[in-house]
Design a protein around this motif. Structure first.
Motif, PDB file in Angstrom:
ATOM      1  N   PHE A  35       0.913  -1.197   0.029  1.00  0.00           N
ATOM      2  CA  PHE A  35       0.072   0.100  -0.093  1.00  0.00           C
ATOM      3  C   PHE A  35       0.740   1.428   0.298  1.00  0.00           C
ATOM      4  CE2 PHE A  35      -2.882  -2.546   1.572  1.00  0.00           C
ATOM      5  CZ  PHE A  35      -4.143  -2.214   0.876  1.00  0.00           C
ATOM      6  N   ALA A  36       1.913   1.110   0.532  1.00  0.00           N
ATOM      7  CA  ALA A  36       2.865   2.814   0.504  1.00  0.00           C
ATOM      8  C   ALA A  36       3.954   2.739  -0.860  1.00  0.00           C
ATOM      9  CB  ALA A  36       4.006   1.895   1.631  1.00  0.00           C
ATOM     10  N   ALA A  37       3.740   1.418  -1.179  1.00  0.00           N
ATOM     11  CA  ALA A  37       4.434   1.915  -2.826  1.00  0.00           C
ATOM     12  C   ALA A  37       3.919   2.460  -4.146  1.00  0.00           C
ATOM     13  CB  ALA A  37       5.051   0.683  -3.187  1.00  0.00           C
ATOM     14  N   TRP A  38       2.358   1.982  -3.464  1.00  0.00           N
ATOM     15  CA  TRP A  38       1.301   1.854  -4.549  1.00  0.00           C
ATOM     16  C   TRP A  38       1.040   3.575  -3.934  1.00  0.00           C
ATOM     17  CZ3 TRP A  38      -4.173  -0.304  -4.063  1.00  0.00           C
ATOM     18  CH2 TRP A  38      -4.577   0.344  -5.696  1.00  0.00           C
ATOM     19  N   ASP A  39       1.080   3.747  -2.770  1.00  0.00           N
ATOM     20  CA  ASP A  39       0.567   5.050  -2.630  1.00  0.00           C
ATOM     21  C   ASP A  39       1.386   6.749  -3.068  1.00  0.00           C
ATOM     22  OD1 ASP A  39      -0.254   8.025  -1.776  1.00  0.00           O
ATOM     23  OD2 ASP A  39       0.801   7.523   0.647  1.00  0.00           O
ATOM     24  N   ALA A  40       2.954   6.063  -2.867  1.00  0.00           N
ATOM     25  CA  ALA A  40       3.895   6.647  -2.844  1.00  0.00           C
ATOM     26  C   ALA A  40       4.207   6.939  -4.584  1.00  0.00           C
ATOM     27  CB  ALA A  40       5.415   6.171  -2.927  1.00  0.00           C
ATOM     28  N   ALA A  41       4.406   5.289  -5.833  1.00  0.00           N
ATOM     29  CA  ALA A  41       4.061   5.481  -7.339  1.00  0.00           C
ATOM     30  C   ALA A  41       2.890   6.532  -7.641  1.00  0.00           C
ATOM     31  CB  ALA A  41       4.161   4.003  -7.296  1.00  0.00           C
ATOM     32  N   ALA A  42       1.798   6.832  -7.172  1.00  0.00           N
ATOM     33  CA  ALA A  42       0.813   6.977  -7.854  1.00  0.00           C
ATOM     34  C   ALA A  42       1.044   8.760  -7.726  1.00  0.00           C
ATOM     35  CB  ALA A  42      -0.932   6.921  -7.167  1.00  0.00           C
ATOM     36  N   ASP A  43       1.505   9.086  -6.386  1.00  0.00           N
ATOM     37  CA  ASP A  43       1.907  10.236  -6.013  1.00  0.00           C
ATOM     38  C   ASP A  43       3.157  10.758  -7.090  1.00  0.00           C
ATOM     39  OD1 ASP A  43       0.653  11.177  -3.420  1.00  0.00           O
ATOM     40  OD2 ASP A  43       2.211  10.515  -2.446  1.00  0.00           O
ATOM     41  N   ARG A  44       4.354  10.036  -7.750  1.00  0.00           N
ATOM     42  CA  ARG A  44       4.916  10.792  -8.394  1.00  0.00           C
ATOM     43  C   ARG A  44       4.099  10.612  -9.881  1.00  0.00           C
ATOM     44  NH1 ARG A  44       8.286   6.622  -6.024  1.00  0.00           N
ATOM     45  NH2 ARG A  44       7.681   4.517  -7.606  1.00  0.00           N
ATOM     46  N   VAL A  45       3.466  10.024 -10.300  1.00  0.00           N
ATOM     47  CA  VAL A  45       2.233   9.956 -11.278  1.00  0.00           C
ATOM     48  C   VAL A  45       1.289  11.173 -11.982  1.00  0.00           C
ATOM     49  CG1 VAL A  45       0.770   8.900 -13.487  1.00  0.00           C
ATOM     50  CG2 VAL A  45       2.635   7.451 -12.275  1.00  0.00           C
ATOM     51  N   ALA A  46       0.512  11.723 -10.369  1.00  0.00           N
ATOM     52  CA  ALA A  46       0.159  12.702 -10.419  1.00  0.00           C
ATOM     53  C   ALA A  46       1.129  13.976 -10.679  1.00  0.00           C
ATOM     54  CB  ALA A  46      -0.801  12.135  -9.140  1.00  0.00           C
ATOM     55  N   ALA A  47       2.222  13.638 -10.183  1.00  0.00           N
ATOM     56  CA  ALA A  47       3.075  15.204 -10.205  1.00  0.00           C
ATOM     57  C   ALA A  47       3.248  15.185 -11.596  1.00  0.00           C
ATOM     58  CB  ALA A  47       4.371  14.872  -9.195  1.00  0.00           C
ATOM     59  N   GLY A  48       3.453  13.431 -11.909  1.00  0.00           N
ATOM     60  CA  GLY A  48       3.422  14.252 -13.835  1.00  0.00           C
ATOM     61  C   GLY A  48       2.943  14.342 -14.077  1.00  0.00           C
ATOM     62  N   LEU A  49       1.454  14.188 -13.976  1.00  0.00           N
ATOM     63  CA  LEU A  49       0.395  14.941 -15.107  1.00  0.00           C
ATOM     64  C   LEU A  49       0.604  16.573 -14.523  1.00  0.00           C
ATOM     65  CD1 LEU A  49      -2.128  11.148 -13.866  1.00  0.00           C
ATOM     66  CD2 LEU A  49      -0.203  12.172 -15.549  1.00  0.00           C
ATOM     67  N   ALA A  50       0.034  16.509 -13.401  1.00  0.00           N
ATOM     68  CA  ALA A  50      -0.528  17.855 -12.842  1.00  0.00           C
ATOM     69  C   ALA A  50       1.607  18.792 -13.672  1.00  0.00           C
ATOM     70  CB  ALA A  50       0.472  17.843 -11.747  1.00  0.00           C
ATOM     71  N   ALA A  51       2.402  18.666 -13.912  1.00  0.00           N
ATOM     72  CA  ALA A  51       3.642  18.879 -13.929  1.00  0.00           C
ATOM     73  C   ALA A  51       3.195  19.638 -15.486  1.00  0.00           C
ATOM     74  CB  ALA A  51       4.865  18.454 -14.222  1.00  0.00           C
ATOM     75  N   ARG A  52       2.356  18.719 -16.235  1.00  0.00           N
ATOM     76  CA  ARG A  52       2.456  18.623 -18.451  1.00  0.00           C
ATOM     77  C   ARG A  52       0.800  19.252 -17.851  1.00  0.00           C
ATOM     78  NH1 ARG A  52       5.315  15.016 -16.483  1.00  0.00           N
ATOM     79  NH2 ARG A  52       6.850  14.141 -18.540  1.00  0.00           N
ATOM     80  N   GLY A  53       0.189  19.869 -17.085  1.00  0.00           N
ATOM     81  CA  GLY A  53      -0.858  20.614 -16.722  1.00  0.00           C
ATOM     82  C   GLY A  53      -2.784  20.331 -16.695  1.00  0.00           C
ATOM     83  N   LEU A  54      -1.947  18.930 -16.452  1.00  0.00           N
ATOM     84  CA  LEU A  54      -3.773  17.787 -16.795  1.00  0.00           C
ATOM     85  C   LEU A  54      -3.810  18.243 -14.661  1.00  0.00           C
ATOM     86  CD1 LEU A  54      -2.465  15.281 -18.188  1.00  0.00           C
ATOM     87  CD2 LEU A  54      -4.112  16.668 -18.953  1.00  0.00           C
ATOM     88  N   GLY A  55      -5.848  18.021 -14.340  1.00  0.00           N
ATOM     89  CA  GLY A  55      -6.327  18.935 -13.175  1.00  0.00           C
ATOM     90  C   GLY A  55      -7.462  18.529 -13.353  1.00  0.00           C
ATOM     91  N   ARG A  56      -8.130  19.053 -12.324  1.00  0.00           N
ATOM     92  CA  ARG A  56      -9.355  18.572 -12.161  1.00  0.00           C
ATOM     93  C   ARG A  56     -10.596  18.334 -12.774  1.00  0.00           C
ATOM     94  NH1 ARG A  56     -10.931  17.775  -7.258  1.00  0.00           N
ATOM     95  NH2 ARG A  56      -8.890  18.758  -6.789  1.00  0.00           N
ATOM     96  N   GLY A  57     -10.957  17.441 -13.029  1.00  0.00           N
ATOM     97  CA  GLY A  57     -12.431  17.258 -14.118  1.00  0.00           C
ATOM     98  C   GLY A  57     -11.948  16.294 -15.130  1.00  0.00           C
ATOM     99  N   GLU A  58     -10.928  17.349 -15.075  1.00  0.00           N
ATOM    100  CA  GLU A  58     -10.302  16.680 -16.875  1.00  0.00           C
ATOM    101  C   GLU A  58     -10.673  15.129 -17.309  1.00  0.00           C
ATOM    102  OE1 GLU A  58      -7.754  19.713 -18.705  1.00  0.00           O
ATOM    103  OE2 GLU A  58      -6.737  18.712 -17.233  1.00  0.00           O
ATOM    104  N   VAL A  59     -10.584  14.836 -18.109  1.00  0.00           N
ATOM    105  CA  VAL A  59     -10.702  12.765 -18.491  1.00  0.00           C
ATOM    106  C   VAL A  59      -9.061  12.199 -18.828  1.00  0.00           C
ATOM    107  CG1 VAL A  59     -11.407  11.233 -20.209  1.00  0.00           C
ATOM    108  CG2 VAL A  59     -13.111  13.425 -19.085  1.00  0.00           C
ATOM    109  N   ILE A  60      -8.994  11.052 -18.336  1.00  0.00           N
ATOM    110  CA  ILE A  60      -7.838  11.015 -18.411  1.00  0.00           C
ATOM    111  C   ILE A  60      -7.830   9.962 -19.481  1.00  0.00           C
ATOM    112  CG2 ILE A  60      -5.300   9.939 -17.765  1.00  0.00           C
ATOM    113  CD1 ILE A  60      -5.299  12.480 -15.657  1.00  0.00           C
ATOM    114  N   VAL A  61      -7.618   9.346 -20.580  1.00  0.00           N
ATOM    115  CA  VAL A  61      -7.980   8.390 -20.974  1.00  0.00           C
ATOM    116  C   VAL A  61      -6.608   6.712 -20.068  1.00  0.00           C
ATOM    117  CG1 VAL A  61      -8.646   6.677 -22.742  1.00  0.00           C
ATOM    118  CG2 VAL A  61      -8.686   9.417 -22.603  1.00  0.00           C
TER     119      VAL A  61
END
Length: 520
Positions: free
Chosen positions: A35-61
């Protein structure tokens, strides 16, 4: 305590990462995530998505096989407040184009062996980010790079909003926003309904769940998040294989598995010695659904996994789950799909929309706390699909018995009308499947100048079996009234199916109805 930690909800991945960080959450092949590794990996990917301008309400396939990266990406989407569109990996670029356009997709993550054909579609539609998980491809960002972005601690509310597209058995696919988890946070009736759906499976903390349902289907996604909410272990099978399924059950001591009939048929077709060499005693519940199954198959499941373990469910993308049959209920109520879940009402109606009495067959309408009011980007459903009370027309024919159990007899659209007589293919298919060398059968109506339609059957033999159409016709004749008997039978190596194992009867019908202006 940090602000982020104060916002963590129990029953989320972040909550389990706090409370049981080293517990294994996900296993796939020789890979696993705590669970800790899943959470940490998702934090990294979330940062990558946010850094590319993706955010609230948008549709990610998310367009991948069953794998760890889907779960990591989905949690990352939840952390940035975006929405997941779970896309069937089998769709061609042309088919995917419609879905991406209709949903207003902003980004796509895929694991296609060759993602290049998707690039022109994504560029045409203006997607801001396209990611390849495995294969390097021009124009695609690399998953490893996205997942290596310096993380910022983010907290989700649980699973992200989910968009699914119907299989499009007629016409173009339609998008459905699955809002059950969101609604449950503010509507006690929805929470009670979802709790009852989960309770029928009798999964409790400490269960081990095997996932073989694709993650572009509501059942697959539901199993992922319901397992995570309990803090349990989910074992993922990348691509379905019957022997590998049994091996995983034995190796991980799986307690709960839900599959489609085709998956069980393929296990049942294995040599007895192959089945016997796997220890399946850990199984507590076996679920079946998403497509019709025969009483004979259910009895065979009892033989393989043990009696009193098999459960069944019935529902749709548009309505959510409607009814469930408790473990072993197929012996007391053969052919039943169970009783309605809490806060669900089922009605059986005639063609004029009038309610029919107990025992009579008609069209199934249902009202659940999560029934949709409209498809994504479309006007509200009309009265022909959703009535003023909120009942949805499901497209299935069935009946209710005096105990409130639902029995599904066929798809309304599959009905054959020959000489003015209604013929339901499911009855004919069941008769053909009774033959000891038949693996599966599909019955359709094809044009007939005299009667309008005639009955045609396609049969798939069991591995190693040889079928003679004439002998099979004679076998069926002893079990069916003359007007129901197939006028022709084709033996095929494999029937066409989608990724959920549903027969694609439109594929079988198409050559016969081409140029006639209709396909049924």
């Amino acid at each position: 305590m940090s602000v982020a930690e104060a916002e963590i909800l129990d029953g989320t991945v972040e909550g389990w990462a706090r409370d049981r960080p080293d517990a294994v959450a996900l296993a796939e092949g020789d890979r696993a995530l705590t669970f800790a590794a899943w959470d940490a990996a998702a934090d990294r990917v979330a940062a990558g998505l946010a850094a590319r301008g993706l955010g609230r309400g948008e549709v990610i396939v998310l367009r991948t096989q069953i794998r760890l990266e889907w779960a990591v990406a989905a949690l990352a989407v939840a952390k940035i407040g975006a929405r997941v569109l779970a896309l069937n990996w089998r769709l061609t670029p042309a088919e995917a184009r419609f879905v991406l356009s209709n949903a207003g997709a902003a980004a796509l993550i895929c694991d296609d062996p060759d993602p290049a054909p998707l690039r022109p579609v994504c560029e045409e539609l203006g997607l801001r980010l396209i990611v390849s998980v495995d294969a390097p491809a021009q124009g695609f960002a690399d998953w490893a790079a996205l997942a290596a972005t310096a993380p910022e601690r983010r907290v989700s509310l649980g699973e992200p909003p989910l968009i699914l597209y119907t299989s499009g058995t007629s016409g173009l696919p339609k998008g459905v926003e699955m809002r059950g988890a969101e609604l449950a946070r503010r509507d006690p009736r929805v929470a009670e309904y979802l709790a009852d759906v989960q309770a029928r499976n009798r999964a409790t903390p400490g269960s081990v769940v095997l996932l073989t349902m694709p993650l572009h289907h509501g059942a697959g996604v539901s199993q992922l998040w319901s397992t995570a909410r309990r803090g349990d272990k989910l074992v993922m099978l990348h691509r379905y294989d019957p022997a590998a399924t049994l091996a995983l059950i034995a190796a991980h001591k799986v307690t709960h598995w839900t599959g489609v009939p085709t998956m069980y048929k393929r296990i049942a077709a294995l040599p007895d010695a192959e089945i016997a060499r796997h220890d399946l005693s850990s199984i507590q519940r076996i679920g079946i659904g998403a497509a019709p199954s025969t009483p004979a198959l259910k009895l065979r499941i009892d033989e393989i996994f043990g009696p009193g373990r098999l459960t069944e469910g019935y529902g749709s993308t548009e309505s959510g789950m409607i009814s469930g049959l408790d473990a072993g209920g197929h012996l007391q109520k053969p052919g039943s799909s169970g009783r309605p879940f809490r806060h669900v009402t089922i009605a059986i109606r005639d063609e004029a929309g009038r309610d029919l009495p107990v025992g009579e067959v008609g069209e199934i309408w249902a009202k659940t706390p999560v029934c949709i009011e409209a498809y994504l980007g479309a006007p509200a459903l009309g009265a022909e699909a959703r009535d003023a009370e909120g009942f949805l027309r499901l497209g299935d024919a069935g009946r209710l018995d005096a105990d409130g159990h639902l029995f599904i007899t066929d798809r309304v659209k599959d009905m054959i009308v020959s000489g003015g007589v209604n013929i339901y293919p499911a009855e004919i298919e069941a008769a053909l499947i009774d033959h000891p060398q038949v693996q599966d059968a599909a019955v359709i109506g094809i044009p007939d100048e005299e009667f309008g339609e005639q009955v045609k059957a396609f049969v798939e033999p069991k591995p190693g079996a040889t079928l003679d159409p004439a002998a099979l016709a004679e076998f069926a004749a002893a079990r069916l009234a003359s007007y129901k008997r197939p006028r022709s039978i084709d033996v095929v190596t494999e029937l066409p199916r989608n990724t959920m194992g549903k027969l694609l009867k439109r594929t079988l019908r198409a050559p016969y109805w081409e140029g006639r202006g209709r396909s049924i």
